[in-house]
Structure formats: structure tokens, C-alpha cells
Scaffold this motif. Structure first.
Motif, PDB file in Angstrom:
ATOM      1  N   GLU A  36       0.867  -1.171   0.000  1.00 58.76           N
ATOM      2  CA  GLU A  36       0.000   0.000   0.000  1.00 58.76           C
ATOM      3  C   GLU A  36       0.906   1.223   0.000  1.00 58.76           C
ATOM      4  O   GLU A  36       1.699   1.411   0.926  1.00 58.76           O
ATOM      5  CB  GLU A  36      -0.905   0.007   1.232  1.00 58.76           C
ATOM      6  N   ALA A  74      -0.116  -0.348 -10.453  1.00 58.89           N
ATOM      7  CA  ALA A  74      -1.289  -0.132  -9.594  1.00 58.89           C
ATOM      8  C   ALA A  74      -2.436  -1.070  -9.923  1.00 58.89           C
ATOM      9  O   ALA A  74      -3.352  -1.245  -9.108  1.00 58.89           O
ATOM     10  CB  ALA A  74      -1.743   1.324  -9.688  1.00 58.89           C
ATOM     11  N   GLU A 117      -1.744  -1.311  -3.945  1.00 55.43           N
ATOM     12  CA  GLU A 117      -2.662  -0.170  -3.889  1.00 55.43           C
ATOM     13  C   GLU A 117      -1.843   1.107  -3.954  1.00 55.43           C
ATOM     14  O   GLU A 117      -0.893   1.271  -3.188  1.00 55.43           O
ATOM     15  CB  GLU A 117      -3.484  -0.184  -2.600  1.00 55.43           C
ATOM     16  N   ARG A 138      -2.132   5.261  -3.866  1.00 60.08           N
ATOM     17  CA  ARG A 138      -2.932   6.454  -3.591  1.00 60.08           C
ATOM     18  C   ARG A 138      -2.042   7.683  -3.750  1.00 60.08           C
ATOM     19  O   ARG A 138      -0.841   7.623  -3.480  1.00 60.08           O
ATOM     20  CB  ARG A 138      -3.512   6.422  -2.176  1.00 60.08           C
ATOM     21  N   ASP A 172      -8.540   8.137  -3.215  1.00 62.62           N
ATOM     22  CA  ASP A 172      -8.657   6.679  -3.284  1.00 62.62           C
ATOM     23  C   ASP A 172      -7.979   6.180  -4.561  1.00 62.62           C
ATOM     24  O   ASP A 172      -7.477   6.969  -5.380  1.00 62.62           O
ATOM     25  CB  ASP A 172     -10.121   6.240  -3.202  1.00 62.62           C
ATOM     26  N   SER A 173      -7.976   4.881  -4.775  1.00 67.14           N
ATOM     27  CA  SER A 173      -7.218   4.289  -5.879  1.00 67.14           C
ATOM     28  C   SER A 173      -7.686   4.806  -7.240  1.00 67.14           C
ATOM     29  O   SER A 173      -6.866   5.142  -8.105  1.00 67.14           O
ATOM     30  CB  SER A 173      -7.339   2.765  -5.829  1.00 67.14           C
TER      31      SER A 173
END
Length: 286
Positions: free
Chosen positions: A173, A202, A208, A210, A271-272
């Protein structure tokens, strides 16, 4: 016999792993070794899993049983046995008990469930194209390293990227500051290729990404990049920082501050899906 609560420190984990490796190299079952120590089999297993702190004299007995006579490493392991309670920071210059080779980034990465990180200045190393990584390494280390060293560091960085595809590896992450994505490294064409590479990574199931937008002026990442290793229970989290002064590892309770900082950064980051859109926008603007 009751045992007082024991925090499973990095020192205890490393020592337990090394003793298990030596036992397995000799092909000795736990039962045989436990009998030699006059210990219960489960107790020896707890030593190797760092659930209980092992005594120095037991480490000495095990090293003798395993026929391990390398003087320098014996001395380090015995010194480590006396320090398994310590949770203060490890650095590459920390030489009063053990050297930095006892704890390293790949070792922690291999044990973690999730590797969290915040990157303030450049694209994360694991996500870098070779050309991008080469320029970053030369900029940071060029004045103090030979061409051979820089090539070796570059090769190692590229080789480490394999962990992203390891089915048994951790989840990643990552939070990247928008400024890092906009920082031109090697020109517009390379930067566009690098951003496309970040978008490709990604999409992987264990990654993940961000983005922390620049409109967030004040946030807990203002003092720089850091990594956080979320370990499987019952092991506590470990924080990691890099600087020109060396590498630093922080255990509980100091790692708690980085855990809090990462959670707060994640709450204010995009967010992603929003992050992917912003990365594409930045690439189109180049």
C-alpha cells in the motif's frame, strides 16, 4: 512455570530464525535438540519463533551442538541473546551489539503481511523504471560512489521488483505525494513513461497506489518518506526510514507514531480510482 510478557522484538525474531536455520542445516528435529537442552519440544519451538526469550547459555549450547564455530558470528549471536529485550532503534552504524546485516529491508519485507509507505520526493523504488532509477541513484550517490557500486545498486533495485509478483509476498500500500509525480526526472518523455509504469503496477492485485494531492498543505508526512511493515500477529509493526545518515528501524512503541501518521495520510489521500485519474492527468499535461 509462568513467563512474564515478552514483546517479540526484531532481535528475538532474527536470533530465533538464525537458530532454526542452523538446526535445519544439520537436519536435527526439534525433539532431538530439545532433549539435548533438557527442554520441552514446544519450548524450543517458542524460542525459534521468538515467543520466549532464549538464554545466552542455551544459545551457546545450541551453537556447540550444531557445530557452528565461526568466531565472529558466534560472538554476535551470543551478544544478541543478551539484548533480545531491547526495542530501541537499529541503524547501519549501530555497532555496539550487532551490525546492520542482522536486520535488513528484504528480511522485514519477507515477513510482513503488508508493506505501507509514503513517498514525498520521487516515485517509490519498487515502481521505478531502470532509466528513472539510474538518474535518481546517480543524483543522490554519484559524488560518493564508483560506477561499479552505482551499477550494483541499480541492478539490486531492479531485481527487488520481483517481489511485486511474488504470490507469497506481502501486499503493498503506497501513498505518493503529487509533487513527486510532477517532479521531472530525465525529461518529459521519461516522466510520462514512468507515470504509465506506476499506473500499470497499480493494477496488480496486491498493490494499492494512492496520491496525496498538493491541495493538502498540512499533513503528517511533512517530515519525509517512511515505510511501515505490518507484521502477522502476534508480531508488532516496524517502521523504517532512510537518510544520508543511514537506515533506521523503529520497533514498538516508537513505531506507533508512524502507524498513526500513515493512517492519517491514507484518510486524506485520494482513493485508488481518483489517484489513477490524477496520474493520467499529470501525464497528459507533460
Amino acid at each position: 512455570m509462568a513467563h512474564r510478557p515478552f514483546i517479540r522484538t526484531l532481535r528475538a525474531q532474527w536470533l530465533g530464525q538464525r537458530l532454526r536455520e542452523l538446526r535445519e542445516q544439520r537436519g536435527m528435529p526439534l525433539e532431538l535438540v530439545a532433549e539435548h537442552l533438557d527442554r520441552d519440544r514446544s519450548a524450543l519451538g517458542r524460542y525459534e519463533r521468538a515467543e520466549w526469550p532464549i538464554q545466552r547459555h542455551d544459545v551457546l549450547a545450541l551453537l556447540d551442538l550444531y557445530g557452528f564455530h565461526r568466531a565472529s558470528e558466534r560472538a554476535q549471536l551470543l551478544a544478541l541473546a543478551e539484548e533480545v529485550w531491547r526495542t530501541d532503534r537499529w541503524t547501519e552504524n549501530y555497532g555496539d551489539v550487532v551490525d546492520a546485516s542482522f536486520i535488513d529491508f528484504p528480511w522485514l519485507e519477507s515477513r510482513a503481511n503488508v508493506v505501507c509507505s509514503y513517498h514525498a520526493m520521487v516515485v517509490p523504488g519498487l515502481f521505478q523504471l531502470r532509466e528513472y532509477a539510474d538518474l535518481v541513484i546517480r543524483c543522490i550517490e554519484g559524488a560518493n560512489a564508483t560506477e561499479e557500486k552505482m551499477t550494483r545498486w541499480l541492478d539490486l533495485r531492479m531485481e527487488r521488483k520481483r517481489v511485486l509478483d511474488d504470490p507469497n509476498g506481502p501486499r503493498f500500500e503506497t501513498i505518493i505525494d503529487e509533487a513527486a509525480l510532477r517532479r521531472l526526472v530525465g525529461g518529459r518523455a521519461l516522466q510520462r513513461a514512468q507515470l504509465a509504469h506506476v499506473l500499470e503496477i497499480a493494477q496488480r492485485s496486491k498493490v494499492e497506489v494512492r496520491v496525496l494531492p498538493t491541495k493538502i498543505w498540512l499533513h503528517p508526512g511533512l517530515d519525509g518518506s517512511f515505510w511501515l511493515f505490518r507484521m502477522p500477529r502476534p508480531y508488532p509493526e516496524v517502521a523504517y526510514l532512510e537518510s544520508r545518515a543511514g537506515q533506521m528501524y523503529f520497533e514498538q512503541p516508537k513505531s506507533g507514531g508512524y502507524l498513526d501518521a500513515y493512517d492519517r495520510l491514507r484518510k486524506v489521500a485520494l482513493d485508488s480510482q481518483e489517484s489513477a485519474k490524477l496520474i493520467m492527468t499529470i501525464a497528459e499535461e507533460l
